[in-house]
Enzyme design. Structure first.
Site, short mmCIF file in Angstrom:
data_model
loop_
_atom_site.label_atom_id
_atom_site.label_comp_id
_atom_site.label_asym_id
_atom_site.label_seq_id
_atom_site.Cartn_x
_atom_site.Cartn_y
_atom_site.Cartn_z
CD GLN B 73 -8.20 10.19 13.46
OE1 GLN B 73 -8.19 9.41 14.40
NE2 GLN B 73 -7.41 10.04 12.42
CD GLU B 148 -3.44 7.82 8.50
OE1 GLU B 148 -2.58 7.27 9.21
OE2 GLU B 148 -4.60 8.11 8.92
N GLY B 180 -7.09 0.59 5.70
CA GLY B 180 -6.08 -0.45 5.71
C GLY B 180 -6.65 -1.85 5.57
CG ASP B 198 2.12 4.16 13.81
OD1 ASP B 198 1.65 4.17 14.96
OD2 ASP B 198 2.69 5.15 13.29
CB SER B 200 -5.25 5.64 17.15
OG SER B 200 -6.21 5.32 16.16
#
Lengths: 331, 331
Positions: B73, B148, B180, B198, B200
């Site tokens: 990203q 992450e 993940g 957690d 996006s």
């Protein structure tokens, strides 16, 4: 609805012609639009204000439906691409068809569901009629006064927001065009069970509605154990203003003083708060509604059902984040 | 904190050079900025996305502190004029220093305060470290894994958001850089007391984290009566996505399935929701926290106090507006 002629002194002189009220459908050209349209993303409305510096919420405009200048403020209505029609006063979003339910239902039912059998209700501001629509759900209510300073807001709402201004159709409603501060001073002591102040921000025509003399007039106009609910800004943006309002209210309202809040996506920071106060008299426990409307609602099929409010969210509205609770409880 | 080498297959090939990670302080020229800067008010960042068509929240930019492109990203950090430093991934605000407390505290303490004595916790996503910071407040916790996918998010957070990334300093934390979904598949059954996702939005790298196979892996990785908390979008914008997530979760989590929400001003519509689910086993009543952190907090002076979360707002978070309650309860 009975519409009275102006029966209280106006705060500022008003011109008599109503020219500005005719609808004008203008295109999307940037030129000729008000400042708050032209200064931003072309074709979008952006809400920029010193009340929330450094941020802006923008809505895509399909068509501007109305622009006018009343004696008090700039009034604009536009069709947005995803929030339905939008009412703007002095560059600030007052309501959108998509999320107005949250504000109107909470500012009305938080006070009215907290007392048994409300009969006489006064609305200050709220010219769009949405609070009237919600008050009218309460079958115990016998009389609803509304005092709105700006007739253009009433007229524009009736023309462009019929599902909101439908509140004016209730026969229990009397509209007073005039200054709420002066109106309240003329009200006999102990008249109302509830006063709801649906004002714009404390910059502009609504400024006095956040000051101590106004709260004193409200307290006098309420019966013992009567309740006030007033728009009280955002805990994320305006804790300093809220601190002052809470301190004023604690001096004047000897029953109870509480802060509640709710989500409204198109208001700055996405939330708006309410001060809920009661006068000395039968105690009012705002956090535990004694006059639930959910049940009654389910039995009357005639009205549009509540979209947002329920008894659970009533109680939840008084639970504050730690940073806000600390400040408000210290007052 | 122990940092493990990549121990699970990556979802997409990663280039080895870390060039993009060096900080670059660029001026406010529009040219050369990414699309999501150049298309808006000069000097402002506007968050425009098909996930919330027709609206945009904008923040005034003082200085761009970092721009880079990871394998997953676009990553940007800027100093805003009124919200502190801001982390942007693929044009979407992930956190601002001013309001991150609401999200991080709620996504963490809603699950961890709902079970007695959490010992092993897994965080998926959350590369900024804020959830770790909050998990670390729980003295019962013995081990915290975080998986992450994007190392650039971790590195950038450590460099620009030390008060958030402070979570990595806790010796109980092990960082896994990787996917993940793959990480969870390799986890022995019944390993964790709590999994916190957690992520996006479900467009981009996080898409799989909203799908059924992922929830199945989570359920397997949890002990009986273990809990999942996952970011679950906005009731104002994404009821159709929420409906699907709820339906999936009801099939997979045989303990309980709940939706909670909170205010985060810089997230679209000003709110964000969470799915809170438990596996079959000792029952979990999420609405009534059995492991309050408020008390413990007040006894340890060493850590920054909680800004947002408290036991009252925990319970209140499960009270939904009628329009959302109706849809969620019908699933």
């Amino acid at each position: 609805m009975a519409e009275e002629s102006v029966d209280v002194p106006l705060k500022r002189p008003r011109e008599e012609e109503e020219n500005g009220v005719s609808a004008s459908a203008v295109g999307m050209e940037t030129e000729g639009n008000p400042d708050y349209i032209s200064s931003v993303i072309p074709g979008w409305f952006s809400e920029i204000s010193p009340m929330w510096p450094g941020e802006a919420h923008s809505l895509k405009v399909e068509k501007i439906l109305f622009q006018g200048k009343s004696d008090y403020q700039n009034v604009m209505v536009f069709q947005s691409s995803t929030y339905g029609k939008v009412l703007i006063l002095d560059g600030v979003i007052q309501l959108t068809e998509r999320d107005e339910c949250a504000y109107q239902e909470m500012i009305t039912h938080l006070p009215l569901c907290s007392i048994p059998n409300p009969k006489k209700v006064l609305v200050i501001g709220g010219g769009d009629g949405g609070v009237l629509r919600e008050v009218a759900r309460h079958s115990s209510v016998e009389h609803i006064d509304i005092c709105e300073i700006d007739k253009m807001v009433v007229d524009v709402s009736k023309q462009f927001f019929p599902d909101v201004a439908v509140g004016y159709d209730d026969p229990r409603v009397t509209l007073h065009i005039g200054d709420g501060v002066a109106f309240l001073k003329a009200v006999p002591e102990g008249t109302y069970d509830a006063v709801i102040v649906d004002s714009s921000d404390p910059i502009g025509p609504a400024q006095e509605l956040f000051e101590k003399p106004f709260f004193e007039s409200v307290a006098k106009a309420l019966r013992p154990g009567g309740v006030l609910c007033t728009q009280a800004e955002s805990i994320w943006l305006h804790m300093h203003i809220i601190e002052d309002i809470v301190a004023n209210c604690r001096q004047i309202f000897k029953g109870s003083v509480n802060y509640a809040w709710t989500t409204v996506p198109t208001y700055p920071s996405g939330v708006i708060g309410f001060m809920l106060c009661s006068t000395e008299g039968p105690p009012v426990d705002f956090k535990h509604p004694v006059n639930p409307i959910d049940v009654e609602e389910s039995q009357t099929k005639s009205k549009r059902p509540l979209k947002f409010y329920n008894s659970e969210i009533h109680s939840a509205a008084f639970c504050l984040p730690s940073f806000a609770r600390k400040v408000i409880e210290s007052k």
